[in-house]
Design an enzyme around this catalytic site. Structure first.
Site, PDB file in Angstrom:
ATOM      1  N   CYS A 138     -56.970  17.703 -16.550  1.00  0.00           N
ATOM      2  CA  CYS A 138     -56.539  18.371 -15.539  1.00  0.00           C
ATOM      3  C   CYS A 138     -55.233  19.110 -15.871  1.00  0.00           C
ATOM      4  CB  CYS A 138     -56.376  17.431 -14.187  1.00  0.00           C
ATOM      5  SG  CYS A 138     -55.090  16.400 -14.484  1.00  0.00           S
TER       6      CYS A 138
HETATM    7  C1  LIG Z   1     -56.680  12.462 -16.533  1.00  0.00           C
HETATM    8  S1  LIG Z   1     -57.061  11.506 -18.022  1.00  0.00           S
HETATM    9  C2  LIG Z   1     -58.234  10.420 -17.453  1.00  0.00           C
HETATM   10  C3  LIG Z   1     -57.608   8.936 -17.012  1.00  0.00           C
HETATM   11  C4  LIG Z   1     -58.416   8.071 -16.708  1.00  0.00           C
HETATM   12  N1  LIG Z   1     -59.357   8.402 -15.855  1.00  0.00           N
HETATM   13  C5  LIG Z   1     -57.964   6.834 -15.884  1.00  0.00           C
HETATM   14  O1  LIG Z   1     -58.189   6.553 -14.859  1.00  0.00           O
HETATM   15  O2  LIG Z   1     -57.029   6.243 -16.590  1.00  0.00           O
HETATM   16  C6  LIG Z   1     -57.775  12.551 -19.177  1.00  0.00           C
HETATM   17  C7  LIG Z   1     -57.937  11.933 -20.491  1.00  0.00           C
HETATM   18  O3  LIG Z   1     -58.788  12.927 -21.377  1.00  0.00           O
HETATM   19  C8  LIG Z   1     -58.579  12.678 -22.631  1.00  0.00           C
HETATM   20  N2  LIG Z   1     -59.227  13.897 -23.506  1.00  0.00           N
HETATM   21  C9  LIG Z   1     -58.658  15.129 -23.549  1.00  0.00           C
HETATM   22  N3  LIG Z   1     -59.331  15.683 -24.454  1.00  0.00           N
HETATM   23  C10 LIG Z   1     -60.104  15.203 -24.682  1.00  0.00           C
HETATM   24  C11 LIG Z   1     -61.416  15.077 -25.539  1.00  0.00           C
HETATM   25  N4  LIG Z   1     -61.725  16.329 -26.249  1.00  0.00           N
HETATM   26  N5  LIG Z   1     -62.277  14.323 -25.858  1.00  0.00           N
HETATM   27  C12 LIG Z   1     -62.031  12.938 -25.302  1.00  0.00           C
HETATM   28  N6  LIG Z   1     -60.930  12.807 -24.505  1.00  0.00           N
HETATM   29  C13 LIG Z   1     -60.148  13.746 -24.178  1.00  0.00           C
HETATM   30  C14 LIG Z   1     -56.989  12.573 -22.565  1.00  0.00           C
HETATM   31  O4  LIG Z   1     -56.495  11.820 -23.933  1.00  0.00           O
HETATM   32  C15 LIG Z   1     -56.750  11.637 -21.123  1.00  0.00           C
HETATM   33  O5  LIG Z   1     -56.633  10.354 -21.542  1.00  0.00           O
END
Ligand SMILES: C[S@@+](CC[C@H](N)C(=O)[O-])C[C@H]1O[C@@H](n2cnc3c(N)ncnc32)[C@H](O)[C@@H]1O
Length: 456
Positions: A75
Site C-alpha cells: 500500500c
Molecule cells: C501490506 S503487507 C501485507 C501484510 C499481511 N496482509 C498481514 O496481515 O500481515 C504487503 C506485503 O506484500 C509483500 N510484497 C511486496 N511485493 C511483493 C511481490 N511482488 N510479490 C509478493 N509479495 C510482495 C511485502 O513483502 C509485504 O509483506
C-alpha cells in the site's frame, strides 16, 4: 473454506482467518523475513514468491482449488505516510485482481489503505473483477470497532461470484461493536495514562490516552518524538493529566498545569523532557515530567492484534516494526471471516439498503402493501440462503430451484418473484438516480397482503 493468502506478510490476516475457522492452505510473500516469521508463527504452508510473475503463480494457485483468495497488496504507493504516486507496487493490486479472475474462487477479500479506493490501480482491478463476475462489497472499516485497540481505517473489498454489489455491507456493519476498543480494554489497568505514538504529520497528535483506541500503527513507532513536535490540542496526556511539559529556560519549572499560562514560547518549548531533566527534575513539578510512556515492541504487536505469545524474528528491529505496521489486525480479519462464513452457511441475508419502502409508496403503493413487498424480499433472500444475484432472472431461477419455494402456493411464489423484481428496479433506479420505477402495482393482490401479514 480452502484459503490462499497473497502478500501474506508475517501473517496477521491468516491468523485472524484461521481463528475464524478458515483452512489456509498456502500463503505467499516476496520478503524472506516475512516468510520466516509466518512459518514460525502460523505454519509451513508459506513460500517466497514474486506475485507479479503471473504466468507461474496462476497455474500453481489454480491447482490448489481455493474457495477464497485473500490478500493485502502493498500500500506504500497509496498510503498517507508514503509518497502518493502510483507505481510498480500499485500494479500489484491489479496483479491480485488478475490472479482472482483467473483462478475464480467463490470468494475473495482484499485489504488496503482507504486511499486505494480512489486509485487508478483499484479502478482497473475493480473492472477486472466485475468482468470476471464478482459482486463487490467495499467497506472502509475502523479496526477499533472490530476487537482491535487501534483506530486504524482500512478498505476491505469482499467479493463473491455472481452476487450483487454491496451484498455483504450490512452484515459487516452489523458485526461492529457498539463502542471502540480502548488500550485499557486490551492492557487492563497496567497501561499508562498517556502513550506516545510519534507522528510526523503536523495535523496529527502524538499522545493518546488509555481510554481510547491507538491510532494506526506504523513502522515509525521506534522514532522519538521529533523536537519540532507541537502538542496537538487533543493530546490525551494533556487533557487526562492536566499538565504539559515545557522545556525549561535556565532553572525554571518544566511541568505546567493546563490551568496556568504556558511560559514564553521559544524555539525549543515543544521538546520532550530530556534524560538530563528527567534525572534531575524541578522540585516544584506537580507531576513527573515523564508521565507519557513510549510503547514497547510487544505492546505495538498486541495493539496490532497479534497474540501475546507471537515470536518475532529478525536481525533488524526496523523489520519487525515494518511487519507489525503492515499487518491486518488479526481480530479484524477474524470478524470479517466470521461474517463470510455465516453468509456462506446461509445464516444471514443482506439488509435492503436505501429507502425501498418510500420508493414503493412514491409509485402509488399503499404503505401496508409496501411493507409486504419488503417482507417478501426478506423471505425470498432467506430462501436463497442470503445469496443475491446481479441478474434478476438468475435470482428468480435460483429461487425456483429451492425445494421450500416449490412447496409454496402459486400466489405466494408470484409475490416473491414480484418482490425481487421490484427490488431490482429500485436498485436500478437508485443507480441511475431516477426515482421512477418501470412497473409497480398500485394495489397488492389480496393473497399477498394476507400472506405477509402472517409473515410479519
Ligand atoms: C501490506 S503487507 C501485507 C501484510 C499481511 N496482509 C498481514 O496481515 O500481515 C504487503 C506485503 O506484500 C509483500 N510484497 C511486496 N511485493 C511483493 C511481490 N511482488 N510479490 C509478493 N509479495 C510482495 C511485502 O513483502 C509485504 O509483506
Amino acid at each position: 473454506m480452502r484459503t490462499v493468502e497473497l502478500f501474506c506478510g508475517a501473517g496477521g490476516m491468516s491468523r485472524g482467518l484461521i481463528d475464524a475457522g478458515f483452512d489456509v492452505v498456502q500463503a505467499y510473500d516476496a520478503w524472506p523475513v516475512a516468510v520466516e516469521n509466518y512459518r514460525r508463527n502460523i505454519g509451513p504452508h508459506v513460500r517466497q514468491a514474486d506475485l507479479s510473475d503471473l504466468l507461474s503463480i496462476i497455474p500453481e494457485i489454480a491447482r490448489l482449488e481455493p474457495d477464497l483468495i485473500c490478500g493485502g497488496p502493498p500500500c506504500q504507493d497509496y498510503s498517507l505516510a508514503g509518497v502518493r504516486q502510483e507505481g510498480a507496487r500499485a500494479s500489484l493490486t491489479v496483479a491480485f485482481a488478475i490472479i482472482v479472475a483467473a483462478v475464480r474462487p467463490a470468494w475473495f477479500i482484499m485489504e488496503n489503505v482507504t486511499q486505494a479506493a480512489k486509485s487508478s490501480a483499484w479502478l482497473e482491478a475493480r473492472s477486472i473483477l466485475k468482468k470476471a463476475g464478482y459482486g463487490l462489497s467495499e467497506s472502509k472499516l475502523n479496526a477499533s470497532y472490530y476487537q482491535t485497540a487501534q483506530s486504524r481505517r482500512r478498505l476491505f473489498v469482499c467479493g463473491r461470484l455472481g452476487e450483487r454489489d454491496g451484498f455483504l455491507q450490512s452484515a459487516i456493519a452489523g458485526a461492529a461493536s457498539a463502542r471502540p476498543m480502548t488500550l485499557r480494554d486490551l492492557f487492563g489497568q497496567s497501561v499508562p495514562e498517556g502513550i506516545n505514538f510519534p507522528t510526523r504529520m503536523p495535523d496529527r497528535r502524538s499522545v493518546w490516552g488509555a481510554g481510547e483506541p491507538a491510532p494506526t500503527i506504523r513502522c515509525s513507532l521506534d522514532r522519538p518524538i521529533p523536537s519540532t513536535y507541537v502538542p496537538h490540542p487533543n493530546d490525551a496526556a494533556l487533557i487526562e493529566n492536566g499538565f504539559v511539559f515545557s522545556r525549561p529556560v535556565r532553572n525554571s519549572r518544566g511541568v505546567r498545569s493546563v490551568d496556568e499560562p504556558f511560559p514564553t514560547v521559544t524555539r525549543t518549548s515543544w521538546e520532550r523532557p530530556a534524560p538530563k531533566y528527567l534525572g534531575n527534575p524541578h522540585p516544584d513539578d506537580p507531576v513527573p515530567a515523564g508521565t507519557t510512556a513510549r510503547l514497547t515492541r510487544e505492546q505495538a504487536s498486541r495493539i496490532q492484534g497479534f497474540p501475546g505469545d507471537w515470536q518475532w524474528i529478525a536481525t533488524a528491529q526496523r523489520d519487525i516494526l515494518q511487519m507489525i505496521a503492515n499487518a491486518v489486525p488479526a481480530p479484524l480479519a477474524k470478524a470479517i471471516g466470521e461474517v463470510i462464513l455465516m453468509r456462506e452457511r446461509g445464516e444471514t441475508a443482506p439488509a435492503i439498503e436505501g429507502r425501498f419502502l418510500d420508493w414503493l409508496c412514491q409509485t402509488g403503493c399503499r404503505r401496508a402493501t409496501a411493507r409486504n413487498v419488503k417482507a417478501n424480499v426478506g423471505r425470498a433472500r432467506r430462501l436463497l440462503g442470503g445469496r443475491t444475484f446481479a441478474d434478476v432472472a438468475v435470482e428468480i431461477a435460483a429461487l425456483e430451484a429451492v425445494n421450500e419455494f416449490a412447496a409454496l402456493s402459486k400466489g405466494t411464489k408470484s409475490d416473491l418473484r414480484q418482490a425481487l423484481r421490484l427490488l431490482h428496479q429500485f436498485e436500478e433506479a437508485k443507480r441511475s438516480k431516477s426515482r421512477r420505477p418501470r412497473a409497480v402495482p398500485s394495489q397488492a393482490p389480496e393473497h399477498e397482503t394476507e400472506q405477509f401479514a402472517k409473515a410479519a
